[in-house]
Design a protein around this motif. Structure first.
Motif: not given
Length: 347
Positions: A17-24, A180-185, A187-188, A192-202
């Motif tokens: 489903k995720g594969c086919i949904q990513s097609m234009k 946020a866009k990374l999580v959507e990317y 999933h598409k 798979k559902q991705a959850v942000i655990v840590k987010k910090e600038p280098e």
């Protein structure tokens, strides 16, 4: 259109489903794992869809049904749109005045915000793009999942490096991107559902490391100069003592004379010519003074200053015969002294 695709587990329908949904052009996808079929709605080329599924998932898709959406549904949709337009026309006259007032207020707000933005741009500097390190929690049931997710995330713009951790079900992503866009990317592309655990600038880590290095360098500079001076003084003193000791040792130590050795070798000799051949061979070696072969006992005594092991190798190379050391002893002192006296008399 309805496709028939093999699905062997619960994860397969979501993946497809995720594969086919990513097609234009695809609007909706409805997989059915029981019948092994997937219905796809949208504006697309069915042949390209089959190729797309095969490339992205490695699964063969077969077209079961291909038919345009029914005219009745299209006509019903058009009628509903026309009714909504009529209703909106009736309400539209009443709302015209409100819209005009809202437009006037919106223009005034735009002018104020534009003026504030122009002043802010003149005063504020353009911020540098910030590198972010984000840790995502994603379900991975095998090594293939980890590699697939890594390849998916690396294809996103702005991502520099991806490090999946299969044990902890986590993936650390470094680069310049929107989490946020990374999580959507993810999933598409993978379903798979991705959850942000840590987010910090280098940047903060880099600055802290630089500050620590600067402080260490300052401390080391102060201590290093004192240690260098002490080391130089000690090195000079050691050089002077070693030079003095070397000069005294050279004056006291005499160079030892090379020691004359007499070695007896056992070599197989089958005829009278063999002793002469072996004698000539050994006499041609450096350091050999005399050679005495004995055909009866199959032995050869060699006198001189040489290495017995090298003598054995030399004989084998030159004659092809194996030589065995029977005796190896230095020449007696009496003989050495007699030889020295003879040399002196000859002079």
């Amino acid at each position: 259109m309805v496709l028939k695709i093999h699905m062997h587990c619960e994860a397969c329908p979501q993946k497809i489903k995720g594969c086919i949904q990513s097609m234009k052009g695809v609007e909706s996808v409805e997989p059915d794992p029981k019948s092994m079929q997937v219905s796809v709605k949208g504006v697309y080329d069915p042949a390209k869809l089959v190729e797309y599924v095969h490339k992205r998932t490695g699964k063969q898709a077969v077209i079961v049904k291909k038919e345009p959406e029914k005219k009745e549904k299209v006509e019903e949709a058009k009628e509903e749109d026309s009714r909504k337009e009529k209703k909106s026309d009736g309400e539209g006259e009443e709302n015209k005045e409100k819209k005009e007032e809202a437009k006037g207020e919106a223009k005034a707000e735009e002018e104020t915000t534009a003026a504030a933005a122009s002043t802010g741009e003149s005063n504020n500097e353009v911020p540098e793009p910030q590198i972010i390190v984000t840790v995502l929690k994603i379900h991975m049931h095998c090594k293939a999942c980890a590699q697939k997710i890594k390849g998916c995330i690396q294809s996103m713009k702005g991502v520099e490096s991806v490090e999946p951790d299969l044990k902890n079900m986590q993936v650390s992503v470094k680069g310049m991107y929107d989490p946020a866009k990374l999580v959507e990317y993810v999933h598409k592309r993978t379903g798979k559902q991705a959850v942000i655990v840590k987010k910090e600038p280098e940047k903060e880590k880099v600055e802290e490391a630089k500050e620590e290095e600067g402080e260490k360098e300052k401390k080391n500079d102060g201590e290093g100069e004192e240690k260098k001076e002490e080391a130089k003084g000690e090195a000079k003193a050691e050089e002077e003592t070693t030079a003095a000791a070397a000069s005294t040792e050279e004056s006291n130590i005499e160079v030892p004379e090379p020691q004359i050795i007499v070695t007896v070798l056992k070599i197989h000799m089958h005829c009278k010519a063999c002793p002469q051949k072996i004698k000539r061979c050994i006499q041609s070696m450096k350091g050999v003074e005399s050679v005495e072969p004995d055909l009866k006992s199959m032995r050869v005594s060699v006198k001189g200053v040489y290495d017995p092991a090298k003598l054995v190798e030399y004989v084998h190379k030159r004659t092809g015969k194996q030589a065995v050391i029977v005796k190896k002893e230095p020449e007696k002192k009496e003989k050495v002294e007699e030889a020295k006296q003879e040399k002196k008399e000859e002079r």
